[in-house]
Design a protein around this motif. Structure first.
Motif, PDB file in Angstrom:
ATOM      1  N   ARG A   1      -2.673   5.152   5.062  1.00  0.00           N
ATOM      2  CA  ARG A   1      -3.273   5.038   6.396  1.00  0.00           C
ATOM      3  C   ARG A   1      -2.788   6.132   7.348  1.00  0.00           C
ATOM      4  NH1 ARG A   1      -1.266   0.386   4.904  1.00  0.00           N
ATOM      5  NH2 ARG A   1       0.252   0.243   6.589  1.00  0.00           N
ATOM      6  N   ILE A   2      -2.939   7.376   6.891  1.00  0.00           N
ATOM      7  CA  ILE A   2      -2.494   8.511   7.705  1.00  0.00           C
ATOM      8  C   ILE A   2      -3.627   9.494   7.979  1.00  0.00           C
ATOM      9  CG2 ILE A   2      -0.067   8.406   7.045  1.00  0.00           C
ATOM     10  CD1 ILE A   2      -0.635  10.565   4.947  1.00  0.00           C
TER      11      ILE A   2
ATOM     12  N   GLY B   1      -0.349  14.272   7.919  1.00  0.00           N
ATOM     13  CA  GLY B   1      -1.400  13.357   8.327  1.00  0.00           C
ATOM     14  C   GLY B   1      -1.523  13.221   9.829  1.00  0.00           C
ATOM     15  N   PHE B   2      -2.375  12.264  10.247  1.00  0.00           N
ATOM     16  CA  PHE B   2      -2.621  11.974  11.657  1.00  0.00           C
ATOM     17  C   PHE B   2      -3.257  13.165  12.380  1.00  0.00           C
ATOM     18  CE2 PHE B   2       1.252   9.828  10.210  1.00  0.00           C
ATOM     19  CZ  PHE B   2       0.869   8.507  10.310  1.00  0.00           C
ATOM     20  N   GLY B   3      -3.955  14.014  11.640  1.00  0.00           N
ATOM     21  CA  GLY B   3      -4.533  15.238  12.180  1.00  0.00           C
ATOM     22  C   GLY B   3      -4.210  16.397  11.266  1.00  0.00           C
TER      23      GLY B   3
ATOM     24  N   SER C   1      -6.316   7.655  -1.394  1.00  0.00           N
ATOM     25  CA  SER C   1      -5.058   6.928  -1.347  1.00  0.00           C
ATOM     26  C   SER C   1      -4.377   7.080   0.008  1.00  0.00           C
ATOM     27  CB  SER C   1      -4.137   7.434  -2.469  1.00  0.00           C
ATOM     28  OG  SER C   1      -2.913   6.746  -2.479  1.00  0.00           O
ATOM     29  N   MET C   2      -4.396   8.286   0.556  1.00  0.00           N
ATOM     30  CA  MET C   2      -3.771   8.503   1.863  1.00  0.00           C
ATOM     31  C   MET C   2      -4.562   7.832   2.978  1.00  0.00           C
ATOM     32  SD  MET C   2      -2.291  12.361   1.688  1.00  0.00           S
ATOM     33  CE  MET C   2      -3.763  13.114   1.025  1.00  0.00           C
TER      34      MET C   2
ATOM     35  N   PRO D   1       0.814  -1.226   0.000  1.00  0.00           N
ATOM     36  CA  PRO D   1       0.000   0.000   0.000  1.00  0.00           C
ATOM     37  C   PRO D   1       0.844   1.270   0.000  1.00  0.00           C
ATOM     38  CG  PRO D   1      -0.815  -1.573   1.619  1.00  0.00           C
ATOM     39  CD  PRO D   1       0.514  -2.075   1.168  1.00  0.00           C
ATOM     40  N   LEU D   2       1.972   1.261   0.704  1.00  0.00           N
ATOM     41  CA  LEU D   2       2.830   2.442   0.731  1.00  0.00           C
ATOM     42  C   LEU D   2       3.341   2.761  -0.664  1.00  0.00           C
ATOM     43  CD1 LEU D   2       5.029   1.778   3.917  1.00  0.00           C
ATOM     44  CD2 LEU D   2       2.847   2.989   3.765  1.00  0.00           C
ATOM     45  N   VAL D   3       3.806   1.746  -1.355  1.00  0.00           N
ATOM     46  CA  VAL D   3       4.352   1.948  -2.700  1.00  0.00           C
ATOM     47  C   VAL D   3       3.252   2.395  -3.655  1.00  0.00           C
ATOM     48  CG1 VAL D   3       5.463   0.799  -4.650  1.00  0.00           C
ATOM     49  CG2 VAL D   3       6.226   0.316  -2.305  1.00  0.00           C
TER      50      VAL D   3
END
Length: 392
Positions: free
Chosen positions: A317-318, A344-346, A311-312, A274-276
């Motif tokens: 997953r951010i 991300g994350f907020g 995608s993110m 998923p990262l790639v």
């Protein structure tokens, strides 16, 4: 009163005299191209009108002091000690940011004899709008000026070097593994343009981004969900990308094209795929966005923004609840496209909206946050502004 005037006034109150110099640098919104910078990829930020200003005066005793003006109007002071004795891990808290810049400049051979710094600004902290890099860039330019190498003078170092020095201070002194996007945006953006930046080659292109002329607005939704690169999963994502590049035998994920993606994914472990996929497709989305803007088709970039968020959210997953609520509410109420912006994350999301729909979409976002019993977000329109510069 501008951040520069505020910083100069606070300096006068603190030191009883005017500062030698005042420099300021803007926060940024990344239009598209997230987590591609440390993969040698492409990014497309704009600078915000919101700025961090640093009023500074030279000291000849080698000491560094800093004070920052809080939202409450109170100066928060810290004695950072002798610049020659600064080392990674020696300073904690907000003082690590100016101290890290002074350390990095010294490491690069810049003669920093000491300084008194007073910092003020209006870039929201923790909102994913790069307030820390705005601070670091302003500090770097102020210290360079005090060292006789002002960015607008004949002995100025290239701004590309200043960006790298700020990155070194953030990576090695503060301990946040950031790329070059934020520093470059703060230093190099211009008014009414987005900055197309090829991180690998260093090439820059100013792309016209006049939303007003197209009857559009770029709505920023500061979710009030605070984030921190040094405390989040940012570093884990970066390490995963570097490991994937190593397994694929390439210098960076920039070297994987969309046409090569399926083959690359087939040889990677499940956790890295998923990262790639995000990085490769995000680079392609940046290039497509630039093509649309070059053609004057500003409204057409909306689906690209939304695809970036998906995608993110799903691959990188951010995202988080607040970011997803902001994006979903904006899209459901008529936004042309929306995505989270920043690490991300907020932090913040952005929505490309028709000017006539801005108020109704803003109300829908506020209502959605209230329905979820979340803290009300801060909403404002982003207009592309100038990069860092000397104020006095």
């Amino acid at each position: 009163m501008s951040p520069a005037d505020t910083a100069a006034e606070a300096f006068g109150g603190e030191r009883g005299r005017a500062p030698d110099v005042v420099w300021s640098a803007p926060g940024r919104v990344n239009l598209i191209g997230e987590h591609t910078d440390y993969n040698d990829g492409f990014v497309l930020p704009i600078a915000l009108p919101h700025r961090i200003a640093v009023a500074a005066s030279r000291r000849d005793d080698g000491l560094l002091t800093a004070a920052t003006l809080g939202d409450d109007g109170v100066l928060h002071r810290t004695e950072l000690g002798a610049i020659a004795e600064l080392a990674p891990g020696s300073i904690r808290g907000w003082g690590a940011y100016p101290a890290g810049v002074a350390w990095a400049l010294r490491e690069q051979g810049v003669e920093v004899t000491g300084a008194d710094l007073v910092i003020a600004g209006d870039v929201p902290a923790g909102a994913g709008l790069s307030s820390s890099h705005a601070l670091e860039c302003a500090v770097a330019l102020a210290l360079l000026d005090l060292a006789g190498r002002p960015a607008d003078g004949p002995d100025a170092p290239p701004l590309a070097d200043v960006a790298r020095w700020v990155q070194i201070s953030e990576n090695d002194f503060v301990g946040a593994p950031t790329g070059l996007l934020d520093q470059t945006a703060s230093l190099r953006c211009t008014e009414s343009h987005a900055l197309f930046f090829d991180v690998r080659t260093g090439e820059l292109e100013q792309i016209p981004f006049d939303t007003a002329a197209a009857d559009l607005e770029l709505l920023v939704i500061d979710t009030q969900a605070k984030h921190s690169h040094s405390e989040s999963g940012y570093g884990e994502r970066r390490q995963g990308c570097e490991h994937a590049a190593e397994l694929l035998g390439v210098k960076a994920l920039r070297d994987i094209s969309v046409a090569d993606l399926d083959g690359a994914l087939a040889v990677l472990p499940n956790e890295l795929r998923p990262l790639v996929r995000h990085v490769v497709t995000e680079n392609e989305r940046v290039i497509s966005t630039v093509s649309e803007l070059d053609a004057g088709q500003l409204a057409s970039i909306g689906p690209l923004l939304t695809a970036s968020h998906v995608s993110m959210r799903d691959d990188y997953r951010i995202s988080c609840l607040e970011l997803d609520v902001a994006v979903d509410a904006a899209l459901e109420s008529g936004a042309l496209g929306a995505r989270m912006t920043g690490g991300g994350f907020g932090g913040s999301a952005i929505a490309l909206v028709r000017a006539r729909d801005r108020e109704s979409i803003g109300r829908a976002v506020l209502d959605a946050f209230a329905e979820q019993k979340l803290t009300a977000p801060r909403l404002f329109t982003a207009t592309p502004a100038a990069g860092a510069g000397r104020d006095r």
